[in-house]
Write a protein that holds these residues in place. Structure first.
Motif, PDB file in Angstrom:
ATOM      1  N   ARG A   1       4.670  -0.151   7.198  1.00 15.32           N
ATOM      2  CA  ARG A   1       5.424  -0.520   6.217  1.00 15.32           C
ATOM      3  C   ARG A   1       6.065  -1.817   6.214  1.00 15.32           C
ATOM      4  O   ARG A   1       6.432  -2.102   7.129  1.00 15.32           O
ATOM      5  CB  ARG A   1       6.564   0.637   6.044  1.00 15.32           C
ATOM      6  CG  ARG A   1       5.987   2.102   5.736  1.00 15.32           C
ATOM      7  CD  ARG A   1       7.232   3.074   5.588  1.00 15.32           C
ATOM      8  NE  ARG A   1       6.416   4.251   5.204  1.00 15.32           N
ATOM      9  CZ  ARG A   1       6.172   4.900   4.177  1.00 15.32           C
ATOM     10  NH1 ARG A   1       6.579   4.372   3.189  1.00 15.32           N
ATOM     11  NH2 ARG A   1       6.023   5.946   4.217  1.00 15.32           N
TER      12      ARG A   1
ATOM     13  N   GLU B   1      10.074  -0.649   0.230  1.00 14.11           N
ATOM     14  CA  GLU B   1       8.906  -0.812   1.400  1.00 14.11           C
ATOM     15  C   GLU B   1       7.866  -0.531   0.651  1.00 14.11           C
ATOM     16  O   GLU B   1       7.391   0.433  -0.196  1.00 14.11           O
ATOM     17  CB  GLU B   1       9.214   0.136   2.598  1.00 14.11           C
ATOM     18  CG  GLU B   1      10.320  -0.159   3.485  1.00 14.11           C
ATOM     19  CD  GLU B   1      10.489   0.510   4.748  1.00 14.11           C
ATOM     20  OE1 GLU B   1      10.914  -0.019   5.630  1.00 14.11           O
ATOM     21  OE2 GLU B   1      10.056   1.587   4.588  1.00 14.11           O
TER      22      GLU B   1
ATOM     23  N   GLN C   1       3.710   0.367   1.873  1.00 11.34           N
ATOM     24  CA  GLN C   1       3.047   0.618   3.046  1.00 11.34           C
ATOM     25  C   GLN C   1       1.552   0.369   2.739  1.00 11.34           C
ATOM     26  O   GLN C   1       0.983   0.543   1.710  1.00 11.34           O
ATOM     27  CB  GLN C   1       2.975   2.126   3.410  1.00 11.34           C
ATOM     28  CG  GLN C   1       2.082   2.522   4.421  1.00 11.34           C
ATOM     29  CD  GLN C   1       2.401   4.361   4.533  1.00 11.34           C
ATOM     30  OE1 GLN C   1       2.420   4.833   3.611  1.00 11.34           O
ATOM     31  NE2 GLN C   1       2.038   4.682   5.626  1.00 11.34           N
TER      32      GLN C   1
ATOM     33  N   LYS D   1      -1.774   1.602   3.366  1.00  8.48           N
ATOM     34  CA  LYS D   1      -2.036   2.920   3.631  1.00  8.48           C
ATOM     35  C   LYS D   1      -3.593   3.034   4.767  1.00  8.48           C
ATOM     36  O   LYS D   1      -3.568   3.576   5.692  1.00  8.48           O
ATOM     37  CB  LYS D   1      -2.564   3.695   2.341  1.00  8.48           C
ATOM     38  CG  LYS D   1      -2.429   5.319   2.331  1.00  8.48           C
ATOM     39  CD  LYS D   1      -2.465   5.806   1.112  1.00  8.48           C
ATOM     40  CE  LYS D   1      -2.294   7.448   1.357  1.00  8.48           C
ATOM     41  NZ  LYS D   1      -2.376   7.853  -0.176  1.00  8.48           N
TER      42      LYS D   1
END
Length: 94
Positions: A34, A86, A88, A90
């Motif tokens: 993140r 944030e 991320q 993935k």
């Protein structure tokens, strides 16, 4: 030149599939990590500019797909008011 896609999860929980004409994205992001929004935008700008420059060096023109992706990322990032929100990374899709 190997291209890749990567999935980001935005602060609102929505996933987006992004494109890079180069694997340089892996030098700027770690799968599963993140990043504060401001940092994510800076890293995206640097990585996708490098990716586009690599296409230009090889083929004689910038990569419109990479620059378009950067534009979409920056536009989406402006939708969030908190620069510490944030994003991320993935997964990477090769």
């Amino acid at each position: 030149m190997p291209e890749m896609r990567f999935i980001v999860t935005w602060p609102d929980g929505q996933d987006e599939e992004c494109y890079s004409p180069s694997l340089v994205i892996r030098d700027y992001f770690e799968e599963g990590s993140r990043y504060p929004l401001a940092d994510f935008l800076t890293r995206s700008r640097e990585a996708l500019t490098i990716a586009s420059d690599r296409v230009k060096a090889r083929y004689g023109h910038a990569c419109s797909l990479a620059l378009g992706q950067l534009s979409r990322i920056e536009q989406r990032g402006r939708a969030f008011g908190d620069p510490q929100a944030e994003v991320q990374i993935k997964t990477f899709l090769l």
